[in-house]
Design a protein around this motif. Structure first.
Motif, short mmCIF file in Angstrom:
data_model
loop_
_atom_site.label_atom_id
_atom_site.label_comp_id
_atom_site.label_asym_id
_atom_site.label_seq_id
_atom_site.Cartn_x
_atom_site.Cartn_y
_atom_site.Cartn_z
N GLU A 46 48.87 39.85 42.84
CA GLU A 46 47.56 40.03 43.49
C GLU A 46 46.40 39.80 42.52
O GLU A 46 45.26 39.67 42.93
CB GLU A 46 47.47 41.44 44.10
CG GLU A 46 47.40 42.51 43.04
CD GLU A 46 47.69 43.92 43.57
OE1 GLU A 46 48.51 44.06 44.48
OE2 GLU A 46 47.07 44.86 43.06
N ASP A 47 46.68 39.76 41.21
CA ASP A 47 45.62 39.47 40.23
C ASP A 47 45.29 37.98 40.18
O ASP A 47 44.29 37.59 39.57
CB ASP A 47 46.06 39.90 38.82
CG ASP A 47 46.26 41.40 38.70
OD1 ASP A 47 45.57 42.13 39.43
OD2 ASP A 47 47.11 41.82 37.90
N LEU A 48 46.14 37.16 40.78
CA LEU A 48 45.98 35.71 40.62
C LEU A 48 45.07 35.16 41.72
O LEU A 48 45.47 34.40 42.60
CB LEU A 48 47.35 35.03 40.62
CG LEU A 48 48.34 35.66 39.60
CD1 LEU A 48 49.67 34.92 39.60
CD2 LEU A 48 47.74 35.68 38.21
N VAL A 49 43.82 35.58 41.64
CA VAL A 49 42.80 35.22 42.63
C VAL A 49 42.45 33.74 42.47
O VAL A 49 42.23 33.27 41.37
CB VAL A 49 41.53 36.09 42.42
CG1 VAL A 49 40.41 35.64 43.33
CG2 VAL A 49 41.87 37.56 42.63
N SER A 50 42.44 33.02 43.57
CA SER A 50 42.15 31.58 43.51
C SER A 50 40.66 31.36 43.28
O SER A 50 39.86 31.30 44.22
CB SER A 50 42.57 30.92 44.83
OG SER A 50 43.90 31.23 45.12
N SER A 51 40.28 31.24 42.04
CA SER A 51 38.88 31.05 41.66
C SER A 51 38.85 30.74 40.18
O SER A 51 39.51 31.42 39.39
CB SER A 51 38.08 32.34 41.94
OG SER A 51 36.95 32.42 41.09
N TRP A 54 37.37 33.94 38.58
CA TRP A 54 38.29 35.08 38.47
C TRP A 54 39.42 34.78 37.48
O TRP A 54 39.92 35.69 36.81
CB TRP A 54 38.87 35.43 39.85
CG TRP A 54 37.89 36.18 40.69
CD1 TRP A 54 36.78 35.67 41.30
CD2 TRP A 54 37.90 37.58 40.99
NE1 TRP A 54 36.10 36.66 41.97
CE2 TRP A 54 36.78 37.84 41.81
CE3 TRP A 54 38.75 38.63 40.68
CZ2 TRP A 54 36.49 39.11 42.29
CZ3 TRP A 54 38.48 39.91 41.17
CH2 TRP A 54 37.34 40.13 41.96
N ALA A 55 39.80 33.50 37.38
CA ALA A 55 40.89 33.12 36.49
C ALA A 55 40.60 33.52 35.05
O ALA A 55 41.51 33.78 34.27
CB ALA A 55 41.13 31.62 36.57
N PRO A 204 50.22 32.57 42.69
CA PRO A 204 50.75 33.84 43.20
C PRO A 204 51.97 33.69 44.10
O PRO A 204 52.64 34.68 44.38
CB PRO A 204 49.57 34.44 43.97
CG PRO A 204 48.71 33.28 44.33
CD PRO A 204 48.92 32.23 43.29
#
Ligand SMILES: Cc1cc2nc3c(=O)[nH]c(=O)nc-3n(C[C@H](O)[C@H](O)[C@H](O)COP(=O)(O)OP(=O)(O)OC[C@H]3O[C@@H](n4cnc5c(N)ncnc54)[C@H](O)[C@@H]3O)c2cc1C
Ligand code: SF4
Lengths: 528, 191
Positions: A46-51, A54-55, A204
């Motif tokens: 859930e930490d692997l936000v597509s951005s 955020w990366a 993710p």
């Protein structure tokens, strides 16, 4: 959080990335009691936000690494921190090294030789590709050294790849599918890739091979314990100095703890491994642990990437595909003197048609840092639909003066900071120039309306704890076992005596597989 | 304001890209642009620094003022280092990062005042563009901040991040976002 072991265990592993997780899986499966100590935080899917914004939370934020020299290796961008390390957000381009990469000194009279040849690693490459999954087509990849066929069908080629591929063909050069450790079909419980180009932010769904998707689950299923937020500050040795006894670490709440083990495996990535060894000096090892040869920290190499860009009249949908790309070219790879007339030495390869998002260091806007105002807005409108790109990976000659040393500055725990000096050789720089000029010509041949290359960009860091045959001029033997401290092993691309011109992770896995097999088979001899 | 929640709390909370502020004793939610217009208190930058950053960002990347370049940079500067989303963290500059921005923005204003007797944010188009050109080329006399081309590169990237790197930014370019995990907010700000 799992409590740290209080009694002596079989193996303590420093770092939970590509190499550390691989060692942990095999050792735990061999029945060893294993603990993995990881400096950074736990990472969940859930930490692997597509951005691309955020990366950046996933990337380096440990103690600073000081960089000097003309061609800095870019630790901040090329390292990772947290469970999975940089493997978790790497792009999974996994070509094999070539036969000549292992014998640079004997074939060309410069740089260094590896203590092993391609034949020694072939079976391990095959085993790793079967376990991690690589998509490719060996019959089309004419430059690939011998080995088992890829276990998954080739990566699809989209419009961007087709256009650049035509450019190569128009110049009489061949492209082949890019060997990518990404699922082109469901593979060992992992779903098929969706080609949305978010690999840089971490995948993710588990389509990309990394510590999280392959070795950490195996290690934990076999009983290895994983300890995030636990930073190792010192490798401990016994009074004789000939055996490692464990490590000292600092936990999240600032406690100093010791984890004692029969075997210590350092897998904290290229710059941190030599930093820890240098900082673990004792009376028996006054210049740093495992440094009787004086080579610890030396022969740091970094691939200097050649970023090539173009605008094509066709729509290329550049945001899609994989962050690693679609196609590969290794035209002149097997002759490191192919460009001798231009003063160049070494090999290079092209990774073709990477997925590019609008922002970020490798994003569309950064391809023309000179543009601003209205010109930038107009460029972004066009480029976000019509961009083509590829990246050259250029060999960096191994030089003793390119090295990690300890700075007078210390981190919060009192460990001296690493200082890395790196300036590429003239011949490596000349090779970069050859590649950059060729890249632009390929894009023009592909029909690009505009084609350009950006400046040198550091990518992949190798060396610093190089392996070799002789204890007199290397840190470890071919198994990553320290000459001076036989129960201390090193994993990772820091072992590479030369950089080659392929991405390092497949090779560091093949080396890890070979090392850990040797360690298990010779456990008592190693433990002493 | 800016009691930075952990990443996991943020993910649980989800979000719609609004910032939470305390204005006159009551909690309000504003978009970054509204926050800027309302003169919301800044966490790391001064008002003059914020105005300079907004003006420079807008000149480099049109639309970045509205997209919230000041709110973005200010929020990230106040965030804990492990949660930082600024590109500066890759570029060999040691944290904390506030001095980098502070010194760069101050140097830009010193140059603007020396040449045109006005702060950068109040310059007309022609002088402002001339100064930005000089910044990009590293040709500002008496400059005392971080290396000018690096400062240019960093602010340009921040402005690109907020303008092009969010779901809204992709949509404006007509590029599908196709997220695996949709960002809970544009850049980690509490919703
Ligand atoms: C953007 C990007 C793209 C890449 N793409 C590719 C690619 O396409 N192909 C390829 O082959 N390679 C690629 N790489 C490189 C690849 O990520 C590395 O080769 C690989 O992950 C290195 O493995 P490692 O185990 O040595 O280190 P890592 O995987 O980085 O793991 C090291 C771990 O050690 C931890 N650590 C450090 N110090 C300490 C300490 N003192 N105590 C405890 N733990 C510590 C770190 O936090 C980290 O988690 C890419 C890298 C990046 C950054
Ligand atoms: S392109 Fe494939 S590997 Fe990359 S993030 Fe998307 S699904 Fe994962």
């Amino acid at each position: 959080m799992t409590a740290l072991p209080t009694e002596k265990i079989d193996a303590v592993i420093v770092g939970s990335g590509a190499a550390g997780s691989h060692f942990a899986a095999r050792l735990a499966q061999a029945g060893k009691r294993v603990a993995i100590l990881e400096a950074g935080p736990a990472r969940e899917n859930e930490d692997l936000v597509s951005s691309m914004l955020w990366a950046r939370r996933l990337k380096g934020s440990g103690a600073p690494v000081l960089e000097t020299g003309k061609d800095t290796v870019g630790y901040g961008f090329n390292a990772g921190r947290g469970v999975g390390g940089s493997s978790m957000h790497h792009y999974a381009v996994w070509p094999r090294m070539h036969e000549n990469d292992f014998r640079v000194k004997s074939l060309y009279g410069r740089s260094r030789d590896w203590p092993i040849g391609y034949a020694d690693l072939q079976a391990y490459y095959d085993r790793v590709q079967d376990e991690c999954g690589i998509a490719g087509e060996h019959r089309m990849e004419s430059t690939r050294p011998p080995g088992a066929p890829y276990p998954m069908p080739r990566v699809p080629v989209f419009e961007q790849g087709r256009i650049v591929g035509h450019g190569f063909e128009a110049m009489g050069m061949k492209v082949s599918p890019l060997p990518l450790a990404v699922t082109t079909r469901a593979f060992r419980g992992r779903p098929q890739c969706m080609w949305d180009g978010w690999c840089d932010a971490g995948c993710p769904i588990g389509a990309l091979a990394n510590a999280q998707t392959v070795h950490l689950p195996q290690a934990q299923a076999a009983g290895a314990t994983l300890h995030p937020d636990t930073e190792v500050v010192r490798v401990l040795t016994d009074a004789s100095g000939k055996r490692a006894t464990g490590v000292e670490a600092i936990t999240k709440d600032g406690q100093r703890v010791k984890v004692m083990a029969d075997v210590v495996v350092l897998a904290a990535f290229t710059i941190q491994n030599p930093r820890l060894l240098l900082a673990s000096a004792t009376a028996q090892h006054p210049d740093g642990l495992a440094n009787a040869s004086g080579t610890l920290g030396r022969f740091i190499t970094g691939h200097m990437a050649v970023p090539v860009f173009g605008l094509h009249e066709k729509e290329t949908n550049p945001g899609f595909g994989a962050s690693g790309g679609q196609l590969l070219n290794q035209e002149h790879y097997d002759d490191k003197n192919a460009h001798k007339a231009k003063g160049a030495f070494g090999s290079y390869q092209w990774m073709i048609a990477q997925a590019m998002k609008p922002n970020g260091l490798l994003g569309i806007a950064s391809s023309r840092p000179d543009l601003r105002g209205k010109a930038l807005s107009e460029f972004m409108e066009r480029a976000s639909r019509h961009m083509i790109t590829m990246t050259g990976v250029v060999e960096d000659e191994a030089l003793a003066e390119n090295r990690v040393t300890l700075s007078a500055r210390k981190d919060a725990a009192g460990v001296p900071l690493a200082s890395v000096a790196h300036t590429s050789s003239k011949a490596s720089n000349a090779l970069w120039d050859v590649a950059a000029a060729e890249g632009v010509r390929v894009f023009e041949a592909a029909g690009a309306k505009e084609a350009w290359h950006a400046n040198r960009a550091p990518m992949h860091i190798m060396g610093g704890t190089v392996m070799g045959e002789s204890a007199a001029n290397s840190v470890t033997n071919s198994y990553g076992q320290c000459h001076d401290v036989p129960n201390l092993f090193i994993g990772g691309a820091g072992l590479f005596p030369t950089s080659a011109a392929v991405n390092p992770t497949f090779t560091l896995h093949a080396l890890s597989a070979r090392s850990v097999e040797h360690l298990v088979a010779n456990w008592s001899a190693a433990v002493g | 304001m800016h009691a930075h929640p952990t990443r996991r709390e943020l993910l649980k909370a989800g979000g719609v890209g609004l910032l939470t502020f305390t204005l006159g004793g009551s909690v309000v939610k504003l978009s970054p642009a509204e926050a800027q217009a309302a003169g919301v208190p800044l966490a790391a930058l001064t008002r003059e620094e914020a105005d300079t950053l907004a003006a420079l960002g807008e000149r480099l990347v049109p639309g970045s003022r509205e997209a919230g370049v000041v709110a973005f940079v200010d929020y990230q500067l106040a965030a804990s280092s492990g949660d930082c989303m600024l590109m500066l963290q890759y570029l060999g500059v040691d944290p904390p990062f506030t001095p980098f921005y502070r010194e760069g923005l101050a140097a830009l204003n010193v140059a603007a005042r020396a040449l045109y007797k006005l702060p950068f944010a109040e310059l007309q188009d022609a002088p402002a563009d001339a100064l930005v050109d000089a910044l990009a080329e590293g040709k500002i006399e008496g400059w005392t901040g971080p290396p000018p081309p690096l400062f240019y590169f960093v602010v340009r990237n921040d402005a690109c991040d907020v303008t092009y790197g969010t779901e809204k930014g992709f949509a404006a370019l007509g590029v599908p976002y196709a997220a695996h995990i949709t960002p809970p907010s544009a850049w980690g700000e509490p919703s």
